[in-house]
Design a protein around this motif. Structure first.
Motif, PDB file in Angstrom:
ATOM      1  N   GLN A  33       0.823  -1.209   0.000  1.00 49.48           N
ATOM      2  CA  GLN A  33       0.000   0.000   0.000  1.00 49.48           C
ATOM      3  C   GLN A  33       0.862   1.266   0.000  1.00 49.48           C
ATOM      4  O   GLN A  33       0.487   2.278  -0.593  1.00 49.48           O
ATOM      5  N   TRP A  34       2.011   1.209   0.664  1.00 47.41           N
ATOM      6  CA  TRP A  34       2.874   2.378   0.786  1.00 47.41           C
ATOM      7  C   TRP A  34       3.833   2.544  -0.393  1.00 47.41           C
ATOM      8  O   TRP A  34       4.541   3.536  -0.477  1.00 47.41           O
ATOM      9  N   GLY A  35       3.883   1.579  -1.287  1.00 44.89           N
ATOM     10  CA  GLY A  35       4.747   1.699  -2.445  1.00 44.89           C
ATOM     11  C   GLY A  35       6.121   1.095  -2.283  1.00 44.89           C
ATOM     12  O   GLY A  35       6.953   1.201  -3.198  1.00 44.89           O
ATOM     13  N   PHE A  36       6.394   0.453  -1.146  1.00 45.19           N
ATOM     14  CA  PHE A  36       7.685  -0.209  -0.986  1.00 45.19           C
ATOM     15  C   PHE A  36       7.749  -1.439  -1.880  1.00 45.19           C
ATOM     16  O   PHE A  36       8.751  -1.680  -2.556  1.00 45.19           O
ATOM     17  N   TYR A  37       6.673  -2.215  -1.883  1.00 41.74           N
ATOM     18  CA  TYR A  37       6.574  -3.384  -2.763  1.00 41.74           C
ATOM     19  C   TYR A  37       5.755  -3.037  -3.996  1.00 41.74           C
ATOM     20  O   TYR A  37       4.650  -2.501  -3.884  1.00 41.74           O
ATOM     21  N   ASN A  38       6.294  -3.367  -5.155  1.00 43.74           N
ATOM     22  CA  ASN A  38       5.568  -3.153  -6.400  1.00 43.74           C
ATOM     23  C   ASN A  38       4.417  -4.139  -6.552  1.00 43.74           C
ATOM     24  O   ASN A  38       3.351  -3.791  -7.073  1.00 43.74           O
ATOM     25  N   GLN A  39       4.651  -5.375  -6.092  1.00 44.64           N
ATOM     26  CA  GLN A  39       3.647  -6.430  -6.204  1.00 44.64           C
ATOM     27  C   GLN A  39       3.779  -7.358  -5.001  1.00 44.64           C
ATOM     28  O   GLN A  39       4.849  -7.463  -4.399  1.00 44.64           O
ATOM     29  N   LEU A  40       2.671  -8.039  -4.677  1.00 40.52           N
ATOM     30  CA  LEU A  40       2.690  -9.108  -3.686  1.00 40.52           C
ATOM     31  C   LEU A  40       2.330 -10.421  -4.377  1.00 40.52           C
ATOM     32  O   LEU A  40       1.443 -10.461  -5.234  1.00 40.52           O
ATOM     33  N   HIS A  41       3.009 -11.494  -3.977  1.00 43.85           N
ATOM     34  CA  HIS A  41       2.773 -12.819  -4.547  1.00 43.85           C
ATOM     35  C   HIS A  41       2.764 -13.846  -3.415  1.00 43.85           C
ATOM     36  O   HIS A  41       3.178 -13.551  -2.292  1.00 43.85           O
ATOM     37  N   GLU A  42       2.313 -15.039  -3.711  1.00 43.36           N
ATOM     38  CA  GLU A  42       2.426 -16.127  -2.750  1.00 43.36           C
ATOM     39  C   GLU A  42       3.913 -16.413  -2.514  1.00 43.36           C
ATOM     40  O   GLU A  42       4.751 -16.207  -3.401  1.00 43.36           O
ATOM     41  N   SER A  43       4.218 -16.900  -1.321  1.00 45.47           N
ATOM     42  CA  SER A  43       5.625 -17.106  -0.954  1.00 45.47           C
ATOM     43  C   SER A  43       6.360 -18.023  -1.919  1.00 45.47           C
ATOM     44  O   SER A  43       7.542 -17.815  -2.214  1.00 45.47           O
ATOM     45  N   ASP A  44       5.665 -19.045  -2.406  1.00 43.91           N
ATOM     46  CA  ASP A  44       6.323 -19.991  -3.307  1.00 43.91           C
ATOM     47  C   ASP A  44       6.324 -19.529  -4.756  1.00 43.91           C
ATOM     48  O   ASP A  44       6.796 -20.242  -5.641  1.00 43.91           O
ATOM     49  N   GLN A  45       5.808 -18.316  -5.002  1.00 46.76           N
ATOM     50  CA  GLN A  45       5.748 -17.800  -6.369  1.00 46.76           C
ATOM     51  C   GLN A  45       6.503 -16.496  -6.554  1.00 46.76           C
ATOM     52  O   GLN A  45       6.678 -16.038  -7.691  1.00 46.76           O
ATOM     53  N   VAL A  46       6.971 -15.885  -5.457  1.00 53.21           N
ATOM     54  CA  VAL A  46       7.560 -14.547  -5.567  1.00 53.21           C
ATOM     55  C   VAL A  46       8.849 -14.558  -6.371  1.00 53.21           C
ATOM     56  O   VAL A  46       9.109 -13.640  -7.166  1.00 53.21           O
ATOM     57  N   LEU A  47       9.674 -15.591  -6.222  1.00 54.94           N
ATOM     58  CA  LEU A  47      10.928 -15.634  -6.983  1.00 54.94           C
ATOM     59  C   LEU A  47      10.642 -15.833  -8.471  1.00 54.94           C
ATOM     60  O   LEU A  47      11.272 -15.183  -9.319  1.00 54.94           O
ATOM     61  N   ALA A  48       9.677 -16.690  -8.793  1.00 56.95           N
ATOM     62  CA  ALA A  48       9.313 -16.887 -10.197  1.00 56.95           C
ATOM     63  C   ALA A  48       8.782 -15.595 -10.801  1.00 56.95           C
ATOM     64  O   ALA A  48       9.087 -15.258 -11.960  1.00 56.95           O
ATOM     65  N   ALA A  49       7.998 -14.851 -10.025  1.00 60.83           N
ATOM     66  CA  ALA A  49       7.478 -13.570 -10.510  1.00 60.83           C
ATOM     67  C   ALA A  49       8.611 -12.580 -10.746  1.00 60.83           C
ATOM     68  O   ALA A  49       8.583 -11.812 -11.720  1.00 60.83           O
ATOM     69  N   ALA A  50       9.610 -12.599  -9.861  1.00 55.83           N
ATOM     70  CA  ALA A  50      10.762 -11.717 -10.035  1.00 55.83           C
ATOM     71  C   ALA A  50      11.536 -12.076 -11.299  1.00 55.83           C
ATOM     72  O   ALA A  50      11.992 -11.197 -12.042  1.00 55.83           O
ATOM     73  N   HIS A  51      11.689 -13.371 -11.553  1.00 52.24           N
ATOM     74  CA  HIS A  51      12.386 -13.802 -12.768  1.00 52.24           C
ATOM     75  C   HIS A  51      11.591 -13.434 -14.022  1.00 52.24           C
ATOM     76  O   HIS A  51      12.187 -13.068 -15.055  1.00 52.24           O
ATOM     77  N   THR A  52      10.269 -13.516 -13.941  1.00 56.48           N
ATOM     78  CA  THR A  52       9.446 -13.118 -15.085  1.00 56.48           C
ATOM     79  C   THR A  52       9.630 -11.637 -15.385  1.00 56.48           C
ATOM     80  O   THR A  52       9.802 -11.236 -16.543  1.00 56.48           O
ATOM     81  N   MET A  53       9.604 -10.818 -14.346  1.00 56.83           N
ATOM     82  CA  MET A  53       9.809  -9.381 -14.544  1.00 56.83           C
ATOM     83  C   MET A  53      11.219  -9.092 -15.042  1.00 56.83           C
ATOM     84  O   MET A  53      11.421  -8.261 -15.933  1.00 56.83           O
ATOM     85  N   ALA A  54      12.210  -9.795 -14.476  1.00 55.19           N
ATOM     86  CA  ALA A  54      13.598  -9.584 -14.900  1.00 55.19           C
ATOM     87  C   ALA A  54      13.774  -9.938 -16.370  1.00 55.19           C
ATOM     88  O   ALA A  54      14.457  -9.225 -17.117  1.00 55.19           O
ATOM     89  N   ALA A  55      13.161 -11.032 -16.807  1.00 49.20           N
ATOM     90  CA  ALA A  55      13.264 -11.440 -18.206  1.00 49.20           C
ATOM     91  C   ALA A  55      12.613 -10.406 -19.124  1.00 49.20           C
ATOM     92  O   ALA A  55      13.124 -10.112 -20.214  1.00 49.20           O
ATOM     93  N   GLN A  56      11.509  -9.841 -18.678  1.00 53.29           N
ATOM     94  CA  GLN A  56      10.838  -8.810 -19.470  1.00 53.29           C
ATOM     95  C   GLN A  56      11.732  -7.585 -19.617  1.00 53.29           C
ATOM     96  O   GLN A  56      11.859  -7.023 -20.716  1.00 53.29           O
ATOM     97  N   ILE A  57      12.371  -7.170 -18.519  1.00 51.22           N
ATOM     98  CA  ILE A  57      13.262  -6.011 -18.581  1.00 51.22           C
ATOM     99  C   ILE A  57      14.500  -6.330 -19.416  1.00 51.22           C
ATOM    100  O   ILE A  57      14.960  -5.511 -20.218  1.00 51.22           O
ATOM    101  N   ALA A  58      15.021  -7.552 -19.259  1.00 56.15           N
ATOM    102  CA  ALA A  58      16.226  -7.952 -19.989  1.00 56.15           C
ATOM    103  C   ALA A  58      16.003  -7.977 -21.489  1.00 56.15           C
ATOM    104  O   ALA A  58      16.949  -7.815 -22.264  1.00 56.15           O
ATOM    105  N   ALA A  59      14.759  -8.185 -21.915  1.00 56.27           N
ATOM    106  CA  ALA A  59      14.449  -8.195 -23.341  1.00 56.27           C
ATOM    107  C   ALA A  59      14.377  -6.795 -23.922  1.00 56.27           C
ATOM    108  O   ALA A  59      14.288  -6.623 -25.137  1.00 56.27           O
ATOM    109  N   GLY A  60      14.432  -5.782 -23.068  1.00 59.54           N
ATOM    110  CA  GLY A  60      14.360  -4.401 -23.521  1.00 59.54           C
ATOM    111  C   GLY A  60      15.712  -3.865 -23.945  1.00 59.54           C
ATOM    112  O   GLY A  60      16.710  -4.592 -23.976  1.00 59.54           O
ATOM    113  N   PRO A  61      15.781  -2.576 -24.229  1.00 63.79           N
ATOM    114  CA  PRO A  61      17.032  -1.955 -24.685  1.00 63.79           C
ATOM    115  C   PRO A  61      17.990  -1.739 -23.503  1.00 63.79           C
ATOM    116  O   PRO A  61      17.760  -0.877 -22.658  1.00 63.79           O
ATOM    117  N   THR A  62      19.046  -2.510 -23.454  1.00 64.66           N
ATOM    118  CA  THR A  62      19.945  -2.526 -22.300  1.00 64.66           C
ATOM    119  C   THR A  62      20.544  -1.159 -22.002  1.00 64.66           C
ATOM    120  O   THR A  62      20.545  -0.706 -20.854  1.00 64.66           O
TER     121      THR A  62
END
Length: 285
Positions: free
Chosen positions: A200-229
């Protein structure tokens, strides 16, 4: 333990880091060599930091400034927790016996870790589950994007051990993320911020289940990595340095930044892809 601020280069400048082997944490690189994952890996103690891990993290993030192979960095912790802060037995205890010059060398080294995180061109995504306290909260704060869980407990607990809330840039960075009043509350009281509050305060961009947060981070990282470095690195540079600029100076700085990006091949690729009604494939140059 001797604390210094000297860099012990792990790699020659501009040498790829995909084959780097960490000593005090885990280091993995994705199959396409674009996303590196740093895992604080002492789960039995909730992944505390030591003198050695502080120094190695500092040196690694400094080296990342010259690593063109790595596009995005993910930081996480093993065993369901992010990081419990400085190890009580391996850091806190020894600090009580140090001289003032030794203490200053240590605090400057920890601050240099944050400087290195903010200075490296790669966006940093923190995947935060469980305990995220003290220096661990600082690592999350110094990242560019933070994904958490409802169960994440983030505490800037320095006042609870007799220290100032002013640690590793917290008084400068945290208010810019969540606001002055909320940051003041956390830094004065040392209380835990819940995952829901953090979202709510903006510290976390998203909340996920504990067993899914790392996968979500990798998904976001891959999306950014596909952009213009190069453009992503320029964006990070401007986000960091414009904190200390007036609006007019920031507009001028962004004019220069954008003009430089317009000279990149990725900019031309995007134009030609648009004309061809196709999706651009960025190559980072």
């Amino acid at each position: 333990m001797t604390i210094t601020n000297d860099i012990n280069p792990m790699q020659d400048q501009h040498k790829p880091l995909a084959g780097y082997r960490a000593t005090h944490f885990s280091w993995q690189v994705s199959e396409d060599h674009k996303v590196a994952t740093i895992t604080l890996n002492r789960p039995e103690r909730k992944n505390p930091l030591t003198f050695e891990s502080y120094a190695e993290l500092r040196d690694l993030f400094r080296a990342l400034s010259y690593a063109s192979d790595i596009k995005v960095v993910v930081v996480t912790g093993a065993g369901g927790n992010f990081c419990s802060g400085g190890d009580v037995h391996e850091i806190i205890g020894p600090l009580t016996h140090m001289t003032m010059p030794q203490l200053l060398a240590f605090t400057q080294m920890t601050g240099d870790l944050v400087k290195a995180m903010r200075s490296c061109p790669q966006p940093i995504v923190a995947a935060v589950a469980g305990v995220c306290a003290g220096a661990g909260a600082i690592l999350a704060m110094a990242s560019d994007i933070r994904l958490g869980t409802a169960e994440s407990k983030t505490a800037f607990l320095f006042t609870r051990v007799g220290l100032a809330g002013a640690d590793m840039g917290a008084c400068a960075i945290l208010p810019r993320i969540i606001g002055q009043g909320r940051a003041s509350e956390l830094l004065y009281t040392g209380r835990s911020m819940s995952g829901q509050e953090g979202h709510q305060w903006g510290f976390y961009n998203q909340l996920h289940e504990s067993d899914q947060v790392l996968a979500a981070a990798h998904t976001m990282a891959a999306q950014i990595a596909a952009g213009p470095t190069f453009a992503n690195g320029m964006t990070k540079h401007c986000l960091h340095h414009e904190w200390n600029m007036g609006v007019d100076d920031a507009i001028d700085a962004e004019a220069h930044a954008q003009a430089i990006c317009m000279q990149t091949r990725d900019f031309h690729r995007a134009y030609h892809a648009f004309v061809a009604k196709s999706r651009p494939i960025f190559e980072g140059d």
